[in-house]
Write an enzyme that holds these catalytic residues in place. Structure first.
Site, PDB file in Angstrom:
ATOM      1  N   GLU A 115      64.430   5.532  75.209  1.00  0.00           N
ATOM      2  CA  GLU A 115      65.617   4.895  75.784  1.00  0.00           C
ATOM      3  C   GLU A 115      65.525   3.376  75.678  1.00  0.00           C
ATOM      4  O   GLU A 115      64.573   2.779  76.176  1.00  0.00           O
ATOM      5  CB  GLU A 115      65.759   5.247  77.266  1.00  0.00           C
ATOM      6  CG  GLU A 115      66.037   6.691  77.581  1.00  0.00           C
ATOM      7  CD  GLU A 115      66.223   6.901  79.077  1.00  0.00           C
ATOM      8  OE1 GLU A 115      67.145   7.623  79.450  1.00  0.00           O
ATOM      9  OE2 GLU A 115      65.441   6.348  79.880  1.00  0.00           O
ATOM     10  N   CYS A 116      66.504   2.754  75.046  1.00  0.00           N
ATOM     11  CA  CYS A 116      66.664   1.299  75.011  1.00  0.00           C
ATOM     12  C   CYS A 116      65.390   0.607  74.519  1.00  0.00           C
ATOM     13  O   CYS A 116      65.130   0.569  73.325  1.00  0.00           O
ATOM     14  CB  CYS A 116      67.105   0.773  76.374  1.00  0.00           C
ATOM     15  SG  CYS A 116      67.858  -0.870  76.287  1.00  0.00           S
ATOM     16  N   GLY A 117      64.546   0.075  75.409  1.00  0.00           N
ATOM     17  CA  GLY A 117      63.292  -0.524  74.971  1.00  0.00           C
ATOM     18  C   GLY A 117      62.430   0.462  74.215  1.00  0.00           C
ATOM     19  O   GLY A 117      61.694   0.085  73.295  1.00  0.00           O
TER      20      GLY A 117
END
Length: 437
Positions: free
Chosen positions: A324-326
């Site tokens: 997720e994201c990072g």
């Protein structure tokens, strides 16, 4: 037949503001520490999707902090978490997000849903009688939302406080005036306040901030309100015996407590590891690489080739990975940081994560599948430059397609952050079968 219904009375308030940057996070934290230091058990909640403010509030209160958001977490869950907290807490504080009426649903919507009065924090710097106009405007905007008190922040003197107090209409009381003081400031960076774990003197600073509020008479308990809700049905044991390893350190720390609770309730065995410092993975059937700040630690992540090899081997063994994201940025071939330096990362997703000077996306979104609708949000300062085609896209509340979701073998990656309790069957599928993508 409905589950058990509970009703309890407790002092509670929703700490809000006319907009972001008025100081409500530190006021909430200082109030929490003030009541805690007085021997009370304090529970703090955060309206909306936010990872950083809850870290501060957990340190301040010494208790776990959960998100409340009528759309993302659901109305029933909002009511239940509050009444559950009231079972053993002496006081309940909810930190709002943005301005009181901003967003859909807004902090005001949550306050009305829960039956909690709003307590606006208004930055009085450079303001005199206009402070009262702002306070009155907030109090009158929605007749269904009770506002009895306001807090003035960053006042300059006793004379300044007297002016603010005398200008207020009779239906509003100045609960307290907080002077300008270094104890009330906290550093921030591009995604919000700096993580609580990175600030060495924060615990002592919170005690100073609490004492400052006590000196201004802010140690009074909020008004007692009636909180009620239904006990939720336990989640099915979809993940019985599934071992999930979760990245957690200063580079990967954006994890909702409710997500961990949901995984455990579904039967998962959780372990944690640091992509920054560990050289091998825990024994695991699946990996979760959550969001965080990989861009601030890209060189160290790139240098830790043993961890990169371990995650590669996990992927080659066709074991599920959620990024997720990072986490997505970590999975990219390269990450270009804000200084323009390139760092070779996991290379599980062919493409480059590129830091940008401005925010690239923000807002509530959801991923819809045959196994349910996973609700959550997006908030990032980078872009992912790739030729990969997404398997689907998250959608904003209005229905427009937004964040892409990528799949490479057993890896599912997106900038989208999911709130796991909103779609437990889908989350279990992501960490086991991956049939939905």
């Amino acid at each position: 037949m409905h589950n058990q219904f509970l009703t309890l009375n407790r002092p509670a308030a929703l700490i809000t503001a006319p907009g972001s940057g008025q100081g409500k996070s530190m006021i909430t934290a200082a109030l929490a520490r003030l009541h805690r230091n007085a021997g009370r058990k304090v529970r703090v909640f955060k309206h909306g999707p936010d990872y950083l403010d809850p870290m501060l509030q957990e340190l301040a209160s010494g208790q776990p902090v959960y998100q409340l958001h009528p759309w993302m977490t659901g109305e029933e869950e909002c009511r239940w978490r509050l009444v559950e907290a009231a079972m053993d807490a002496d006081v309940i504080l909810v930190e709002g997000s943005m301005g009181l009426f901003d967003g859909a649903p807004s902090s005001a919507d949550l306050a009305k849903l829960a039956g909690i009065p709003a307590l606006p924090v208004i930055d009085a710097w450079g303001m005199a009688q206009t402070f009262a106009a702002v306070a009155q405007g907030l109090a009158q905007f929605d007749p269904e939302l009770p506002i009895y008190d306001v807090i003035a922040n960053r006042v300059g003197s006793q004379r300044h406080t007297d002016i603010l107090k005398s200008a207020l209409p009779s239906n509003l009381r100045l609960l307290g005036a907080v002077p300008r003081h270094e104890a009330m400031s906290i550093p921030d960076r591009h995604l919000g306040i700096v993580q609580a774990s990175e600030l060495n003197n924060l615990d002592a600073q919170l005690d100073k901030a609490a004492q400052l509020l006590k000196e201004q008479g802010l140690d009074r308990l909020p008004q007692s309100v009636t909180l009620s809700g239904y006990r939720p049905t336990p989640l099915p044991r979809y993940l019985e015996g599934t071992r999930i390893a979760i990245a957690r350190d200063t580079a990967f720390a954006f994890i909702y407590r409710a997500n961990l609770d949901a995984l455990k309730e579904m039967g998962a065995e959780l372990s944690f590891f640091s992509p920054l410092t560990d050289t091998e993975l825990p024994d695991a059937d699946a990996l979760w690489l959550p969001g965080g700040y990989p861009e601030l630690h890209a060189a160290r992540l790139a240098e830790n080739t043993q961890m990169r090899d371990a995650i590669w081997a996990h992927h080659q063994a066709n074991k599920p990975i959620l990024a997720e994201c990072g986490g997505l940025m970590y999975c990219a071939s390269q990450l270009r940081d804000i200084e323009g330096d390139n760092h070779a990362l996991l290379d599980l997703l062919k493409g480059q994560a590129l830091m940008q000077p401005k925010l690239q996306a923000i807002g509530l979104q959801s991923v819809q599948t045959s196994l349910g609708e996973l609700r959550g949000h997006t908030y990032h300062h980078s872009i992912f430059d790739t030729h990969l085609q997404p398997v689907c896209r998250a959608r904003i509340q209005a229905g427009t397609e937004a964040e892409p979701v990528y799949r490479q073998g057993s890896l599912i990656a997106s900038y989208f952050h999911g709130y796991f309790p909103s779609a437990p069957a889908l989350v279990a599928d992501i960490f086991t079968q991956q049939t939905c993508f």
